[in-house]
Design an enzyme around this catalytic site. Sequence first.
Site, PDB file in Angstrom:
ATOM      1  N   ARG A 232     -24.885  56.252  -8.515  1.00  0.00           N
ATOM      2  CA  ARG A 232     -24.937  56.820  -9.817  1.00  0.00           C
ATOM      3  C   ARG A 232     -25.318  58.290  -9.725  1.00  0.00           C
ATOM      4  NH1 ARG A 232     -22.688  53.010 -11.270  1.00  0.00           N
ATOM      5  NH2 ARG A 232     -23.091  51.680 -12.993  1.00  0.00           N
ATOM      6  N   GLU A 261     -21.712  62.223 -16.525  1.00  0.00           N
ATOM      7  CA  GLU A 261     -20.366  61.681 -16.302  1.00  0.00           C
ATOM      8  C   GLU A 261     -19.556  61.714 -17.503  1.00  0.00           C
ATOM      9  OE1 GLU A 261     -20.148  59.112 -13.093  1.00  0.00           O
ATOM     10  OE2 GLU A 261     -19.413  57.755 -14.491  1.00  0.00           O
TER      11      GLU A 261
HETATM   12  P1  NAI Z   1     -28.181  45.530  -5.313  1.00  0.00           P
HETATM   13  O1  NAI Z   1     -29.562  45.424  -6.642  1.00  0.00           O
HETATM   14  O2  NAI Z   1     -27.732  44.267  -4.558  1.00  0.00           O
HETATM   15  O3  NAI Z   1     -28.952  46.533  -4.227  1.00  0.00           O
HETATM   16  C1  NAI Z   1     -29.694  47.835  -4.620  1.00  0.00           C
HETATM   17  C2  NAI Z   1     -30.564  48.054  -3.606  1.00  0.00           C
HETATM   18  O4  NAI Z   1     -31.362  49.362  -3.747  1.00  0.00           O
HETATM   19  C3  NAI Z   1     -31.654  47.066  -3.399  1.00  0.00           C
HETATM   20  O5  NAI Z   1     -31.802  46.720  -1.966  1.00  0.00           O
HETATM   21  C4  NAI Z   1     -32.957  47.775  -3.569  1.00  0.00           C
HETATM   22  O6  NAI Z   1     -34.077  47.341  -2.999  1.00  0.00           O
HETATM   23  C5  NAI Z   1     -32.732  49.285  -3.285  1.00  0.00           C
HETATM   24  N1  NAI Z   1     -33.653  50.159  -4.070  1.00  0.00           N
HETATM   25  C6  NAI Z   1     -34.285  50.021  -5.063  1.00  0.00           C
HETATM   26  N2  NAI Z   1     -35.262  51.123  -5.419  1.00  0.00           N
HETATM   27  C7  NAI Z   1     -34.749  52.119  -4.295  1.00  0.00           C
HETATM   28  C8  NAI Z   1     -35.169  53.261  -3.886  1.00  0.00           C
HETATM   29  N3  NAI Z   1     -36.232  54.043  -4.790  1.00  0.00           N
HETATM   30  N4  NAI Z   1     -34.695  53.915  -2.939  1.00  0.00           N
HETATM   31  C9  NAI Z   1     -33.702  53.013  -2.270  1.00  0.00           C
HETATM   32  N5  NAI Z   1     -33.266  51.983  -2.246  1.00  0.00           N
HETATM   33  C10 NAI Z   1     -33.923  51.459  -3.428  1.00  0.00           C
HETATM   34  O7  NAI Z   1     -27.196  46.511  -6.201  1.00  0.00           O
HETATM   35  P2  NAI Z   1     -25.756  46.685  -5.636  1.00  0.00           P
HETATM   36  O8  NAI Z   1     -25.073  45.753  -6.144  1.00  0.00           O
HETATM   37  O9  NAI Z   1     -25.781  47.111  -4.022  1.00  0.00           O
HETATM   38  O10 NAI Z   1     -25.272  48.156  -6.273  1.00  0.00           O
HETATM   39  C11 NAI Z   1     -25.966  49.391  -6.189  1.00  0.00           C
HETATM   40  C12 NAI Z   1     -25.704  50.284  -7.236  1.00  0.00           C
HETATM   41  O11 NAI Z   1     -24.437  50.540  -7.062  1.00  0.00           O
HETATM   42  C13 NAI Z   1     -25.624  49.704  -8.457  1.00  0.00           C
HETATM   43  O12 NAI Z   1     -26.903  49.883  -9.145  1.00  0.00           O
HETATM   44  C14 NAI Z   1     -24.580  50.657  -9.231  1.00  0.00           C
HETATM   45  O13 NAI Z   1     -25.221  51.728  -9.901  1.00  0.00           O
HETATM   46  C15 NAI Z   1     -23.746  50.979  -8.274  1.00  0.00           C
HETATM   47  N6  NAI Z   1     -22.207  50.785  -8.328  1.00  0.00           N
HETATM   48  C16 NAI Z   1     -21.196  51.640  -8.369  1.00  0.00           C
HETATM   49  C17 NAI Z   1     -19.966  51.410  -8.710  1.00  0.00           C
HETATM   50  C18 NAI Z   1     -18.955  52.298  -8.841  1.00  0.00           C
HETATM   51  O14 NAI Z   1     -17.763  51.778  -9.349  1.00  0.00           O
HETATM   52  N7  NAI Z   1     -19.146  53.645  -8.580  1.00  0.00           N
HETATM   53  C19 NAI Z   1     -19.677  49.774  -8.972  1.00  0.00           C
HETATM   54  C20 NAI Z   1     -20.861  48.849  -8.763  1.00  0.00           C
HETATM   55  C21 NAI Z   1     -22.151  49.461  -8.631  1.00  0.00           C
END
Ligand code: NAI
Length: 334
Positions: A232, A261
């Site tokens: 994001r 965005e």
């Molecule tokens: P997830 O919930 O499986 O993983 C997120 C990870 O970030 C977790 O391991 C969590 O512990 C970690 N995290 C939490 N706070 C943090 C911090 N302060 N510093 C570093 N890491 C931290 O989520 P997932 O499925 O891997 O997705 C991640 C992000 O990708 C989503 O939240 C979304 O915003 C973004 N995304 C973007 C897309 C795009 O089209 N560009 C599509 C899908 C997701």
Amino acid sequence: MKITFYDCEGWEGEMIKSRFPEHEIILKKEALNDESVPVDDPSDIISVFVSSKVTEKVLNGFPNLKLVVARSTGYDHIDREACAKRGIVVSYVPGYGDNTVAEFAFGLILMLARKLYPAVDRIKETSSFSQEGLRGFDLKGKTIGIIGTGRIGKEAVRIAKGFGMKVVAFDPYPDAAFAAAAEISYLSLDELLGSADVVSIHCPLIPETKHLINSSNIGKFKRGAYLVNTARGGIVETQALAEALRSGILAGAALDVLEEEGEIKDELGFLAHGHPSAEELKVLLGEHVLMHMPNVLITPHNAFNSQEALERILNTSFENIEKFMAGAAVNVVE
Ligand code: NAI
């Protein structure tokens, strides 16, 4: 029940209607936001994609609303506090495209590493086969820093390992078993920034990660590193990024997401109808600077956009609606 789907594409319409023959289904191509709030819309359920912005004002247009179905993994475009106040449940789609987004991130990494965009552009634009200025670098043997080792981050780790990269990671909730199995090490954020040749962001945008990369820590990047953000835009402070690219702290960046965005997609609407703050205007200006930098690649929030991922999103959203109607909601945002 009346269910309204926003941000809908033609091919989705038939799938949606045939799945819910008993219900009143409304399909809308346009996004839902402060500029398109309906008056007393009796929908019980609305479903939106990331191009919509479900604010308190938007919610006020739906007096009967019980469920907001985000057809996405991120849900920072939905005012969860305002939903909670009215007892509206928010559901999302976990894990529809872990590989989809990670593959895209590596597409961007390869574009940066091997200068693919200028190489293709040169031939298209000038028919010149000169290799001048197109020398890149190998990924094998380089260090990649993964910020956030959730579903997508873990896929990125697996792909990086396939390229023969050394992987370091930062996550406040490290997964020790995964780290041992994948042979990666967790570091502090500053240590990661100081040791990675490429940093790829895969954490959610939450209050703790707003401007996680900012003017105070951007100087800690290894000089000449590359930054890739498919998570994001708000996780990276735009001005700090532009300055780091200008000064050479970062050699390049690839961004699928930007801080403002929605606003940059519809600048005219933003200026005409919004009340832009000085801060928002500064970010917008910073994004224009980034768009014109030769060492920056920007894609239009497209990492999720594969046919397989979209079908998975829709199917999980259907299940979210069906289970909610059956009184056993799943994939609820807590
Ligand atoms: P997830 O919930 O499986 O993983 C997120 C990870 O970030 C977790 O391991 C969590 O512990 C970690 N995290 C939490 N706070 C943090 C911090 N302060 N510093 C570093 N890491 C931290 O989520 P997932 O499925 O891997 O997705 C991640 C992000 O990708 C989503 O939240 C979304 O915003 C973004 N995304 C973007 C897309 C795009 O089209 N560009 C599509 C899908 C997701």
